[in-house]
Design a protein around this motif. Sequence first.
Motif, PDB file in Angstrom:
ATOM      1  N   UNK A 643       5.834 -20.841   2.589  1.00 42.46           N
ATOM      2  CA  UNK A 643       6.344 -20.025   3.685  1.00 42.46           C
ATOM      3  C   UNK A 643       5.959 -18.573   3.459  1.00 42.46           C
ATOM      4  N   UNK A 644       6.059 -18.191   2.206  1.00 43.69           N
ATOM      5  CA  UNK A 644       5.736 -16.802   1.882  1.00 43.69           C
ATOM      6  C   UNK A 644       4.260 -16.509   2.150  1.00 43.69           C
ATOM      7  N   UNK A 645       3.462 -17.484   1.855  1.00 40.89           N
ATOM      8  CA  UNK A 645       2.042 -17.326   2.103  1.00 40.89           C
ATOM      9  C   UNK A 645       1.778 -17.089   3.583  1.00 40.89           C
ATOM     10  N   UNK A 646       2.518 -17.783   4.377  1.00 40.27           N
ATOM     11  CA  UNK A 646       2.314 -17.659   5.808  1.00 40.27           C
ATOM     12  C   UNK A 646       2.664 -16.256   6.286  1.00 40.27           C
ATOM     13  N   UNK A 677       0.124  -3.131  -1.222  1.00 36.78           N
ATOM     14  CA  UNK A 677       0.127  -4.426  -0.557  1.00 36.78           C
ATOM     15  C   UNK A 677       1.506  -5.030  -0.722  1.00 36.78           C
ATOM     16  N   UNK A 678       2.226  -5.043   0.349  1.00 35.69           N
ATOM     17  CA  UNK A 678       3.612  -5.489   0.271  1.00 35.69           C
ATOM     18  C   UNK A 678       3.749  -6.869   0.895  1.00 35.69           C
ATOM     19  N   UNK A 679       4.576  -7.644   0.277  1.00 34.83           N
ATOM     20  CA  UNK A 679       4.823  -8.978   0.787  1.00 34.83           C
ATOM     21  C   UNK A 679       6.326  -9.206   0.878  1.00 34.83           C
ATOM     22  N   UNK A 680       6.675 -10.001   1.857  1.00 38.54           N
ATOM     23  CA  UNK A 680       8.072 -10.342   1.991  1.00 38.54           C
ATOM     24  C   UNK A 680       8.345 -11.548   1.105  1.00 38.54           C
ATOM     25  N   UNK A 696      11.005  -7.121  -0.782  1.00 34.66           N
ATOM     26  CA  UNK A 696       9.600  -6.784  -0.596  1.00 34.66           C
ATOM     27  C   UNK A 696       8.996  -6.619  -1.979  1.00 34.66           C
ATOM     28  N   UNK A 697       7.845  -7.198  -2.174  1.00 33.85           N
ATOM     29  CA  UNK A 697       7.220  -7.145  -3.481  1.00 33.85           C
ATOM     30  C   UNK A 697       5.846  -6.505  -3.337  1.00 33.85           C
ATOM     31  N   UNK A 698       5.551  -5.576  -4.206  1.00 32.20           N
ATOM     32  CA  UNK A 698       4.230  -4.968  -4.189  1.00 32.20           C
ATOM     33  C   UNK A 698       3.356  -5.795  -5.113  1.00 32.20           C
TER      34      UNK A 698
END
Lengths: 1274, 139
Positions: A643-646, A677-680, A696-698
């Motif tokens: 899901x995170x990848x999406x 580059x931030x990801x949820x 949020x993860x960098x």
Amino acid sequence: MEAHEEKPIIYTMENKPIVTCAGDQGLFTSLYNSLALQLPKEPMEWRRSYGRAPKMIHLEANFVQFKEELLPKDGNKALLTFPFLHIFWTDCCDTEVYKASVKEDMLRWQNTLRAHASVDWLIVVVESDAKKKNKTNILPRTSIVDKIRNDFCNKQSDRCVVLSDPLKESSRSQESWSSFLTKLRTLLLMSFTKNLGRFEDDMRTLREKRTEPGWSFCDYFMVQEELAFVFEMLQQFEDALVQYDELDALFTQYVLNFGAGDGANWLGSFCSPVRSWNGLLLRRPIDMEKRELIQRGEASLLDLRSYLFSRQCTLLIFLQRPWEVTLRALELLHNCVQELRLLEVSVVQGALDCWVFLSCLEVLHRIEGCCDRSQLEANCSHTVGLWTYATEKLKSLGYLCGLVVETGPTSEDLNRTVDLLAGLGTERPETANSLQSPYKKLKEALSSVEAFEKHYLELSHAAMEMYRAIGRMRSARLVGKSLAEFYMMKGDPERAEEFLEESLRLYVAEGWSLQVTHTRKQMAECQKLLRQTEDYLQTSALLASDVNLTTEERTHFCQEILSFASQPPGPSDQIVALSMAAFAQLRQLQFSPPGAVVHVGAALQLELRVRSLMPVAVHVGQLAATLHFSLEQGGARGRAGSAQRRVDGQGDGVVLFPHGSPLSGVGAGASLPPALELYEVQDRSPSDSSLNSTGVVCKNVHLLLRRHDSAASLDTPTAGALPAAIAVDDGAQMLRAHDVTLQPGDNSILFTAPTGEPGSYTLRQLCGCVGRVQFVQSHIYPVVQYEVYSQEPKLTIEPLSDNLLAGIPQKVKFTIATGHYSIKKGDALQLSNTDSMPILHSRHCSATILSSTAEHLGDSALSIQSSEKVTSISLPPTPPYHTLEFQLEVLCHIPAVPLKLDSERLTNGEVRHRHKSRSYADSDMICIDQKVSIDCPWSIYSTLISLTFYVPFKAKHSLLSAGRRKYIQMCLQNVSDTNFYLADLVLIERQPVTSVELLSLNAKTQQLVFSQQTVFCLWEMRWAKDLPPCLQCAFSASFAPISTSDPRSAFKTYCYEFQLDRVSTIYSVKAEISPASGDKHCRTGTLCGLEVSITRQAESSENEGEEEESTDLEGLKTTKLMYEVMDNSSNWAVCGKSSGVVSMPVAASATHRVQMEVMPLFAGHLPFPNIKVFKYLPHSAVQAIQPDTDSCLENDNLSLLDKGLDDQGDTASIRSRGSVHSVGSGEQQREPQRGLPMPRLEPFSPGQVFNWTQGRQVLVLPATDDHVMEVNIT
Amino acid sequence: MAVCIAVIAKENYPLYIRSVPTQNELKFHYTVHTSLDVVEEKISAVGKAMADQRELYLGLLYPTEDYKVYGYVTNSKVKFVIVVDSSNASLRDNEIRSMFRKLHNSFTDVMCNPFYNPGDTIRSKAFDGMVSTMMVQTS
């Protein structure tokens, strides 16, 4: 007396303005010392023409004996030798002597002066007491002075001064000295002003003639320089400098004009070929040789410039501005080179280099001579330019004379050297004795290869040191690079390497691609010589991919790598690992299937798009990517991961790698931090997938927080052995592609990913092997990973619609995710049958098989067998990781009784089903949870699946009365979203023992009830004997959804059971409103009578007896009732008492009448006011009756009322809107036991009191109108 | 007229650099790059005193035998460098200033372009054209 009889020798500091002395020489000689001492002591203000600022100057003078030759002849413009003042000295005090000789001398002197038009003179008469005493025939001293003034100072009495006792220390003598000196100074300055002014005018005139033919710059130069000399003589260095600057500018302008085609004749002499290049000479204040050359018009351009600069330099140093000298020197040197070029002066090759080199060093020496060490160090920035320039020039001389090449100078080179040395001439006497003179240095440097190297290195290092000291790193690197070039020429790559590396690092860090390319090329050459194979190959790779180079060059470097790669490896040779960055660039990676999440054993392909940066096609033996395998998986984690990848926008399975050519990437990368580059990230609980935390993860922290100085380390090929990270990692899991030929540009490579074990696979390293060379990309960024999962088979049952409705057949969908289990032929689902939810199976039922990617694979029929206890569904064979879907119809029976909360019943031993009645939050629907137990073939345990059904209807009942007649009303609401047919509405009494008959008053036909609609139906109760106190009724209705094709057969029954208590009527209340006496109708505002009569309808029954508190009063059974008249609609005002308590005998037809007064407030047909009747329970009954909130409230009210009665007698009017106070009549109703627990009120059940006035109306007329309304219309 | 015009980012990498004649490009790159030393020196020298009213024009950075290098720094520390042939003595200080002003205006236009990503090399045709008008015309 000073003798300046010969031509004055001009030495700047010794030049002083000339003052002549005539008359008594002996007298002057005696005074000379004190005069020369005192004259400069005090400054004088010099006011000047042309608006120049006045200046304070200290005057000095050269006193010389007067001679006629000293006086300038006509046309002689020399200023230095010009006598500015003429003084006649005399100490004569004797008239006779004066007349005899002195006067004559003076006359002669005056005449001579006049002949030369000199008006600057002064006569000094010295008086001394000693002399006077000796003479007897002394005249008063004034007389001589007067005589002289008379004779000579015609109108200019100030031209004669008296100096008294000059050699004595007396105040008088002091005074006379000072006045004399002031006079002398004033006159001197006047003379300066006048003579200089005249001179300047002449000079300007001469300058204006410069366009005339025959004008000579050299002549003019001499004139203006004269002025400069005078200023210098007067210590006005600033003014002197201005003169030279003007000359400089004038000359420069001429040269520029010449360049523009406007050549002056006199310039021709400066265009003669340069024969001497012995550099500047700054050690003398005035270079007389050059000056004479200029005077004779024989100076070359370099001579003139050198002379001019030497003068400027001298003056600047007087002015304590040595740093301006360096600045101007650099400018001069550049300028001279340019001017010679512009004037097309023929110069021996290298001669200018010599001149510049010598000049630079000369200036530096001069500056060093006048500054101390600390000053010099602090002002490196001023001198470093000269150092660099000298270095450059020496270098070019070295190249010119063949001193740089390894083989040493050829004979041609030697000839050239000899020519150059010849032009230097002999060393000047000033420096002949110094060991380190520029002249000696140059001569030595040009004499041998070794000496040249020594001097060149010395200069270079000095320049570099200075640059470094003042923080000009780029300049320092540039010098270093030129040093590297020198070393390379000398065949000494070891030493060159360090400098090249430093420079390269700087250029890479700052992103200057051309420099990078250029330096890298030199680096490659250097590394090749040093046999640093690995580094050389890395550099070659970078160069081969460098777009700044031509294709040929790139191909050359590429071939270098390929030829190395194709060599058979020696026994000790290792494989050479190079950075992939220079070789190829990752563009994108595409997963197929795009989700990058596959089950064990599934096919997963990765298409890698690589941009080859090589200029030619390269055959790669193997392209492999190592995979990092980790077991972190598990259902929930795995899902969360995907899901995170999406979220990252990689839903299409494409990973894009950052763009950019390697070079620009390096430049920008080093100077600009990469974008965040931030990801949820969502962390879900594994049990119920509820959200635990989100954030949020960098993902590129390692790039952002990396130390800056090491940023370019990967890209510098000189970093020795490549970092350890590049070491090829031999992971067990690998993506491999063999024999790939990478064409220049984009290439697509297909990998098949291993999916043998469940877990997550991360691409770590990419490695391309070309023969002995490996190109390694140590980490792949952004992170690329795919997941392989293993899944347990799973069965889910879901309703097709939103809600399942009870009572009608509903479709449910069975979904079987096969997971790792493969369904074999004969596998079946065993559903335990329950009575409350039978499974309706139709003949043709088919299942759909879907692949893991939701691809439709086909349908196959299902066979369903039902036995008494079990329904068995045999499944079609399905491979693992597929989905099997089919639908079944089920029916949930509506339970007949409105069930009590959470009643549970177990039908048979194993199946437990639970009906839970609860109010559905939204739709107010009653729902039933139905559990299904299923035996699956893959498990020994039963699966329990819960389905929730909703009852589509809601029923309500109510009891209606009309006198003694009773009716039952049913209200049936369709709470579902479906529309139904309704038929067979039946209400029955469930206790057949009672003789109650229910008579339906409803239509018999089928009717429609739409969603959210309500149907009402009514039954009349008939009974023969007494009514039973309690009635058990059951209501049933048949319903079928409108959509069914065959409504008859589809009709299901809905049942509703209820119980009615206290049905029979006990009291009836009648009321009558009578108009005021004499009136036919009621009128608004008039009191009307209200008669309420309460009649008991029935004898007390056992039932009622329990509830009604009856008291025996004088043998008569009575109950207490409370009535209350109130009008909520404000039609009536109840006047007087509105409520009261009555005692009713417990006997049929017992009637109680109450009279009251009401007043209608409106006209029209008004409904009767409300009359309410309550059971009135005295306090003693409190224990017997369950406390009820409503009654308690009433109780309170009542007690309040009672108190009010006590105080006031009547509070009833409080309730009425009318303001009429009337004395109540019900005081006897007061509670006898006061102060004890309160009595309570209890309402009757709905059927127990029948009110006849319900719905009755009475006509009220408006009050007779005796008001006149005046209306004025204006 | 200029022989080389360069725009250098705050971080000292070239945003734009153009020179005539082109065969000497490398030399100009070296010259411009080295001139940054002096630019930085000048900025830091002035910066302490009055950063606000600092003149953008830095004047002659340093002369070489063949060229004169002039500098200019915008308030956002983007540097402009103009290299002029030394033999071209007719160029006055004022003309250099006006060249820088024109360059700055044009650069501002480039920055105002919403499609331009600050920090990228300048590829604007308008900017290029404007620079061309200030360059020595090679015929």
